[in-house]
Design an enzyme around this catalytic site. Structure first.
Site, PDB file in Angstrom:
ATOM      1  N   HIS A 128      13.224  42.907  67.060  1.00 42.05           N
ATOM      2  CA  HIS A 128      14.385  42.216  67.613  1.00 42.05           C
ATOM      3  C   HIS A 128      15.383  41.954  66.488  1.00 42.05           C
ATOM      4  O   HIS A 128      15.029  41.393  65.443  1.00 42.05           O
ATOM      5  CB  HIS A 128      13.968  40.879  68.244  1.00 42.05           C
ATOM      6  N   ASP A 164      11.816  37.304  74.418  1.00 45.22           N
ATOM      7  CA  ASP A 164      11.901  37.208  72.953  1.00 45.22           C
ATOM      8  C   ASP A 164      11.310  35.893  72.441  1.00 45.22           C
ATOM      9  O   ASP A 164      11.821  35.284  71.500  1.00 45.22           O
ATOM     10  CB  ASP A 164      13.361  37.337  72.463  1.00 45.22           C
ATOM     11  N   GLN A 625      50.905  51.224  22.486  1.00 43.29           N
ATOM     12  CA  GLN A 625      52.199  51.911  22.515  1.00 43.29           C
ATOM     13  C   GLN A 625      52.123  53.304  21.892  1.00 43.29           C
ATOM     14  O   GLN A 625      52.787  54.230  22.350  1.00 43.29           O
ATOM     15  CB  GLN A 625      53.248  51.064  21.774  1.00 43.29           C
ATOM     16  N   GLY A 656      54.616  43.444  22.561  1.00 48.85           N
ATOM     17  CA  GLY A 656      55.349  42.179  22.526  1.00 48.85           C
ATOM     18  C   GLY A 656      56.107  41.898  23.798  1.00 48.85           C
ATOM     19  O   GLY A 656      56.363  40.733  24.126  1.00 48.85           O
ATOM     20  N   VAL A 658      55.591  43.986  27.186  1.00 47.10           N
ATOM     21  CA  VAL A 658      54.739  44.201  28.364  1.00 47.10           C
ATOM     22  C   VAL A 658      53.474  43.346  28.282  1.00 47.10           C
ATOM     23  O   VAL A 658      53.115  42.638  29.239  1.00 47.10           O
ATOM     24  CB  VAL A 658      54.377  45.690  28.502  1.00 47.10           C
ATOM     25  N   SER A 676      43.690  43.032  17.744  1.00 48.89           N
ATOM     26  CA  SER A 676      43.615  42.184  16.560  1.00 48.89           C
ATOM     27  C   SER A 676      43.397  40.725  16.921  1.00 48.89           C
ATOM     28  O   SER A 676      43.767  40.275  18.010  1.00 48.89           O
ATOM     29  CB  SER A 676      44.895  42.321  15.736  1.00 48.89           C
ATOM     30  N   CYS A 731      36.104  49.580  15.769  1.00 51.80           N
ATOM     31  CA  CYS A 731      36.055  48.115  15.729  1.00 51.80           C
ATOM     32  C   CYS A 731      34.773  47.586  15.098  1.00 51.80           C
ATOM     33  O   CYS A 731      34.763  46.515  14.488  1.00 51.80           O
ATOM     34  CB  CYS A 731      36.241  47.535  17.124  1.00 51.80           C
TER      35      CYS A 731
END
Length: 926
Positions: A128, A164, A625, A656, A658, A676, A731
Site C-alpha cells: 500500500h 487497509d 582579466q 576592480g 566587475v 590574493s 597556489c
C-alpha cells in the site's frame, strides 16, 4: 524500517545471508510493478505457482501476465472474483488448485474474497503506497500530496477483512519535495523501493521472522478515490494548497478548472516565490484574480496573494500545450512534409499500430491514450522510434502534449527540423589555426544564454605570453552588464526552468557538460595554453582533465544532497500533549558570484562552479582579466549541454570594476573567490553590505620540510614539482623549502642538475617542460622579487633572470642561505623560485616552529621514511593540506582550502557543497 507505534521505528536485518527458506507463491495483481515483483521473487528462488491478473484490455495482456506466460507460469485472468457479494466458486477452486503457501498482492484493483485471502498457510500480504494508518484507500499517493505531507512512503501489511487495516509487516518512508508529483514519488521511491520491500517481506515470512504489528488507531485517515469529477480546483485557498491540489492530481486524474467555458486541466505546478512577473491576463472561473500567461507558464494566485506556476495545460479534446503558449496555441500552421519525413511518419504509424493492436486503422484522429495505451506504452513507443531514427529525440512529455497521431507527427517533424528549439545560440568566434587544429574562441560577455558585446562597447586585448602577441580583443564588462547578469541569474533561480528542475536532471546536465568538455579537451587545452602560458601537455592532463573530473564528481552529488548527512530529523523536547517533529533541509543559496584567478583558468572555474551548480544555485563568474578565453568557451559548451538561460553567466573584465560590483551587489547571496589575500580582504568588506556568504582561497607560503632520512632522489623530483609545477604559478607551490643540514648541499646540487635538463620554450611544443609566465607585469614582479633576495643576502644559485627570447619567460631559480627575516622567506613569489633554508640535524621542533612562522596556511609537505615523524609533523603543521612523501596530489574528492590568511571554506570534495547551501530547520506539530 518497521513502524511499531506512531513514533517508534526499529530496523530489521535484511542481509541476503539471513534468508534461508523458499515459498510457493500466488501473485494476485497487475501492472509493471507486479511484473517486477514477480521477476525478483523468481530470481530469489521462490516458486510462483500461479499468477492471477486482469483480463486483456483492448487485446493487450497486462505486463504481469506477459512475464508469467513467457516463463510458463500458470496465468488466470478473472474479470471478477465475486458475484452478488459472494465468491465465485469456480474462481476460488481454480485458485486453490495451485497450492500456494502465501498470496502476494503487489498492486491489485480487484476485490479478493476472504476465502482466498485466508486460504494459504501464511495468509496474504499487500503493498500500500502510504504510511499506514494514514491515507487508507485507493488514492493514497494523491492524498499524500494533496494534504501537503512532508513524508511519503509505503506499507506492506497482512490482509484482513478491513480496508487497509491489517497488521503491519514493514514500512519505509521518504521525503516529499516541494514540487514532487505523483509520478516523481512513484518513480523515485515507491516503485523501486517497493519492489525490494515486497521481496524482503516474502523472505521474512519464509524464515519465520515477519512481525505482525497492529495498526495504531491514532492518525488513521481514509480518503475516497480521486476521479475527474471531484478534481475541480477550488480557488479560495492559499497558494500552497492550490499547488498541492494540482500536483496531487498530476497526471491522473488531473486537477481542472474552467477557462472560457472549457474544462482545462493543469499539469506541472510549482510554487513561485518572486515578484509578480509580466504576462497577459487570463480570466479563470471561480478565481478572484485573473491568471497571468507568462513566458514560463501560467501564474495563478492563492487567496493569500502568493503564486503558483503551471507549466502545461490540457483541453477537453485531449490536446496538451505549454501554458506559456495559451494565447498562441492555434497559430501554428500545419507543416508540409517532405518525402523523407513522410517515410518517418509511416514508420511511426507502424509503431503505433504495433502497440494499438486493437485499432483497425491508425488515422490522423487516432488518440494514443483513448485507444488503450498507458504510460508503459509511452516508453515502448519512444524506444522503438529511437531505434529506427536516432536523430529524433523525444521525451515522455512530448507524447502527452500531442496525443493524436496527426499532432504527434507534426510535433516530431518540428523537432527533426529544429523548429521547437529556443533561439539558436549565435557566436561570433575568433578562429585561429594552431596546434594542428582550428580553435574557435568566443570573445563576448555571456549573459542570459547569449554572447553579447559589453553594454558600453568597451574591449581590451588578451595577450599570448609565449610571444607577447594579441590573441584577440575581448569585451570588457561594465556595471550595467553586471546588473544584467545578476538579474538573469536571479530570474533563472526564482522563476526559470532551473529552479523547477529535479536534482537528478540537474546532474544529467552536468554530466553532459563534462562530456562536451572532454570532447573539446584538445581545443580547450590549446586555448588555455596560448592564454595562460601553460604547457600544453599539462593543460590537457591537469587544467582540462581535472576540470572534467570535477564536473563529473559533483554531478553525482546532485541527487544525494538531501541524504542523512545533509538533512536530518532531530529529537526535541515535546510540549505535551502535542507532538513535534523537527527536521532540517539543505537549500541552494541563490545567485552566486564566482571570481577566479589566472593560473588555472578553467580548473578554478570548475572547482567552484561545479559545486555551486550541483547545489542548485545560479552563477555569475568573472574570470581573471588576463585569461578569459577558456571561461567563455566553457559558456558556449554549457549552452550546448542544455543549461537553461541565466544559470551560467560569464563577465570578462576588470576585477576592480566587475569583481567589486559583484561583491557588493544586493542580489548576490554568495561570493566564492580565489586570489590574493589583500583582494580577499576587500571582498569581505564589500560582502558585508548584505552579509553575503563568502569562501576565500587566498595566498600561501607553503613550507616543505625535507629530512635527511628521506629518499633523496624522490625528494628532489617532488620538491622541484612542488616549486616549478605550472611555472610556479600554483597556489600550493612550496614557497619555502627547509632541508636538513646533512643533505642540504647534495640536495641543491641535484636540483640544479635537473633544472639544466629542463626545456624552456613554446608551450604548444610537446617536449617543452617550462612555459612562459602568465603576463608581463607578473614577470616583472618576479624579477624584482629575485633582486630583493640578492640584496638581502640570499645566495642566488641558479636563474633569477628573464630568458632572452620573445614572450614572458623566466629561468627556473634557486636561492639558498635564506634567513627567516628575509622578504623572500616571508612572501609568496607565485613563480619558479625555489627558496631553500637549512635546518640543524635532528631539530624537528625547531624546523616546525620556523615552518609555522607565517600568517599563511594553505599547504605544506614533509619528506621522511620515518612514519612516526611524518605523522607528528603533519599534526603540528598549520595548513589546510599536508603532503607526506608527495606533493601537488589533489583530487576532486578531497577537500581543499587553507587556514589563517590563506582563507576559509573548501573547494572540492563533499565539504565544498556546504559552501553553496543553507540549512533550514522545520518544526511540525502533529
Amino acid at each position: 524500517m518497521l513502524r511499531t507505534a506512531p513514533r517508534l521505528l526499529r530496523t530489521i536485518c535484511t542481509t541476503a545471508a539471513a534468508y534461508q527458506h523458499k515459498l510457493k507463491l500466488a501473485l494476485i495483481g497487475q501492472s509493471i510493478f507486479g511484473q517486477e515483483v514477480y521477476n525478483k521473487l523468481r530470481k530469489e528462488g521462490h516458486k510462483v505457482v500461479g499468477v492471477f491478473t486482469v483480463p486483456d484490455k483492448n487485446g493487450q495482456a497486462d505486463p504481469l501476465a506477459l512475464a508469467a506466460e513467457k516463463d510458463g507460469t500458470p496465468v488466470f485472468k478473472f474479470p471478477r472474483w465475486r458475484a452478488k457479494g459472494k465468491p465465485i466458486q469456480e474462481v476460488v477452486a481454480a485458485y486453490k488448485s495451485v497450492g500456494a503457501e502465501l498470496n502476494v498482492l503487489p498492486f491489485c484493483t480487484q476485490f479478493i474474497p476472504m476465502d482466498v485471502i485466508d486460504c494459504p498457510k501464511h495468509g496474504s500480504i499487500i503493498y500500500h503506497p502510504s504510511i499506514l494508518p494514514r491515507h487508507r484507500g485507493a488514492s493514497a499517493i494523491n492524498w499524500t500530496l494533496i494534504q501537503g505531507d512532508k513524508k511519503a512512503g509505503f506499507t506492506i501489511f497482512w490482509a484482513d477483512d478491513g480496508l487497509d487495516t491489517g497488521p503491519i509487516l514493514l514500512q519505509r518512508e521518504c521525503d516529499v519535495g516541494e514540487n514532487d508529483t505523483v509520478d516523481d514519488l512513484y518513480n523515485r521511491f515507491l516503485f523501486p523501493e517497493g519492489i525490494k520491500a515486497m521481496v524482503e517481506a516474502v523472505h521474512l515470512i519464509a524464515d519465520g521472522k515477519a512481525p505482525r504489528i497492529p495498526q495504531p488507531k491514532e492518525g488513521a485517515t481514509y480518503e475516497g478515490i480521486q476521479k475527474k469529477e471531484n478534481a475541480e480546483i477550488s480557488w479560495d485557498q492559499p497558494a500552497a494548497a492550490l499547488h498541492n491540489w494540482i500536483r496531487g492530481h498530476d497526471k491522473v486524474p488531473g486537477a481542472w478548472t474552467t477557462i472560457n467555458g472549457q474544462v482545462v486541466t493543469f499539469y506541472g505546478s510549482s510554487l513561485l516565490d518572486a515578484s509578480v512577473p509580466a504576462g497577459q491576463e487570463l480570466a479563470i472561473k471561480g478565481a478572484s484574480r485573473p491568471g497571468l500567461v507568462t513566458k514560463n507558464g501560467l501564474v495563478v494566485f492563492g487567496n493569500d496573494g502568493k503564486m503558483v506556476l503551471v507549466r502545461n495545460l490540457q483541453f477537453e479534446d485531449g490536446k496538451m500545450i505549454p501554458a506559456s503558449k495559451y494565447f498562441s496555441a492555434d497559430e501554428t500552421t500545419a507543416l508540409e512534409l517532405t518525402e523523407e519525413e513522410r517515410k518517418i511518419a509511416e514508420d511511426i504509424r507502424a509503431i503505433w499500430k504495433g502497440i494499438l493492436s486493437n485499432v483497425a486503422v491508425i488515422d490522423d484522429s487516432t488518440d494514443f491514450f483513448k485507444s488503450g495505451a498507458s504510460s508503459m506504452h509511452v516508453v515502448r513507443m519512444l524506444e522503438e522510434i529511437k531505434q529506427k531514427h536516432r536523430g529524433l529525440q523525444l521525451q515522455n512529455e512530448d507524447v502527452y502534449m500531442a496525443t493524436k497521431f496527426a499532432d504527434f507527427i507534426q510535433m516530431a517533424v518540428r523537432k527533426l527540423r529544429g523548429e521547437d528549439k529556443e533561439e539558436e545560440l549565435v557566436i561570433d568566434y575568433v578562429s585561429k589555426n594552431m596546434n594542428n587544429m582550428t580553435v574557435n574562441m568566443p570573445y563576448q560577455c555571456f549573459i542570459n544564454g547569449k554572447f553579447i558585446d559589453a553594454d558600453d562597447g568597451k574591449t581590451y586585448d588578451t595577450i599570448n605570453p609565449a610571444d607577447g602577441s594579441v590573441i584577440t580583443s575581448v569585451s570588457s564588462a561594465s556595471l550595467a552588464d553586471v546588473d544584467k547578469a545578476v538579474a538573469a541569474a536571479k530570474e533563472a533561480f526564482e522563476n526559470g526552468e532551473w529552479g523547477r528542475m529535479n536534482a537528478r536532471e540537474r546532474g544529467q546536465l552536468m554530466y553532459r557538460l563534462a562530456d562536451l568538455m572532454e570532447e573539446h579537451q584538445e581545443e580547450l587545452a590549446t586555448i588555455e595554453s596560448i592564454d595562460s602560458g601553460a604547457v600544453y601537455t599539462l593543460a590537457l592532463k591537469t587544467h582540462i582533465g581535472m576540470s572534467v573530473q570535477t564536473f563529473r564528481y559533483f554531478a553525482g552529488w546532485c541527487d544525494k544532497i538531501q541524504a542523512s548527512e545533509y538533512g536530518a530529523t532531530i529529537p526535541i523536547n515535546q510540549a505535551r500533549p502535542n507532538h513535534n517533529l523537527t527536521f532540517t533541509k539543505k537549500e541552494p543559496i541563490g545567485v552566486c558570484a564566482i571570481i577566479i584567478p589566472w593560473n588555472y583558468p578553467l580548473m578554478m572555474l570548475a572547482w567552484k562552479s561545479a559545486a555551486c551548480l550541483a547545489a542548485g544555485n545560479t552563477l555569475v563568474l568573472k574570470p581573471a582579466q588576463v585569461t578569459p578565453l577558456t571561461s567563455l568557451k566553457f559558456a558556449e559548451l554549457s549552452a550546448k549541454a542544455g543549461f537553461p538561460k541565466g544559470v551560467i553567466n560569464i563577465l570578462p573584465g576588470s576585477g576592480g570594476l566587475v569583481g567589486q560590483h559583484l561583491s557588493e551587489h544586493p542580489d548576490v547571496r554568495k561570493v566564492g573567490f580565489t586570489g590574493s589575500t589583500p583582494t580577499g580582504k576587500q571582498i569581505m568588506k564589500s560582502a558585508a553590505t548584505n552579509l553575503k556568504k563568502v569562501s576565500l582561497e587566498l595566498g600561501g607560503k607553503s613550507p616543505l620540510i625535507i629530512f635527511s632520512d628521506c629518499e633523496l632522489d624522490r625528494a628532489v623530483k617532488m620538491g622541484m614539482g612542488a616549486v616549478y609545477f605550472n611555472k610556479g604559478e600554483n597556489c600550493i607551490a612550496a614557497g619555502r623549502l627547509f632541508v636538513e643540514e646533512s643533505i642540504h648541499d647534495e640536495f641543491v646540487r641535484k636540483v640544479v642538475e635537473e633544472i639544466k635538463k629542463m626545456k624552456i620554450g613554446d608551450p604548444l611544443d610537446r617536449s617543452t617542460d617550462h612555459g612562459p609566465q602568465n603576463h608581463k607585469a607578473h614577470l616583472e614582479k618576479l624579477l624584482q622579487y629575485c633582486e630583493t633576495g640578492v640584496k638581502e643576502g640570499a645566495t642566488l644559485v641558479y636563474g633569477g633572470r628573464q630568458v632572452h627570447r620573445p614572450g614572458f619567460f623566466m629561468e627556473p631559480t634557486v636561492f639558498t642561505d635564506v634567513e627567516d627575516h628575509m622578504y623572500i622567506a616571508q612572501e609568496e613569489s607565485f613563480g619558479p623560485v625555489m627558496v631553500i633554508s637549512k635546518f640543524k640535524n635532528g631539530d624537528v621542533d625547531g624546523v616546525l616552529q620556523r615552518a609555522n612562522a607565517t600568517e599563511y596556511g594553505l599547504a605544506s609537505g614533509v619528506f621522511t621514511k620515518d612514519i612516526n615523524k611524518a605523522l607528528y609533523v603533519s599534526e603540528k603543521l598549520e595548513a589546510g593540506t599536508v603532503f607526506i612523501n608527495t606533493y601537488n596530489k589533489t583530487d576532486v574528492a578531497a577537500p581543499f582550502g587553507g587556514f589563517k590568511l590563506s582563507g576559509f571554506g573548501k573547494d572540492l570534495g563533499e565539504e565544498a557543497l556546504h559552501e553553496y547551501l543553507r540549512t533550514k530547520a522545520i518544526t511540525v506539530e502533529y
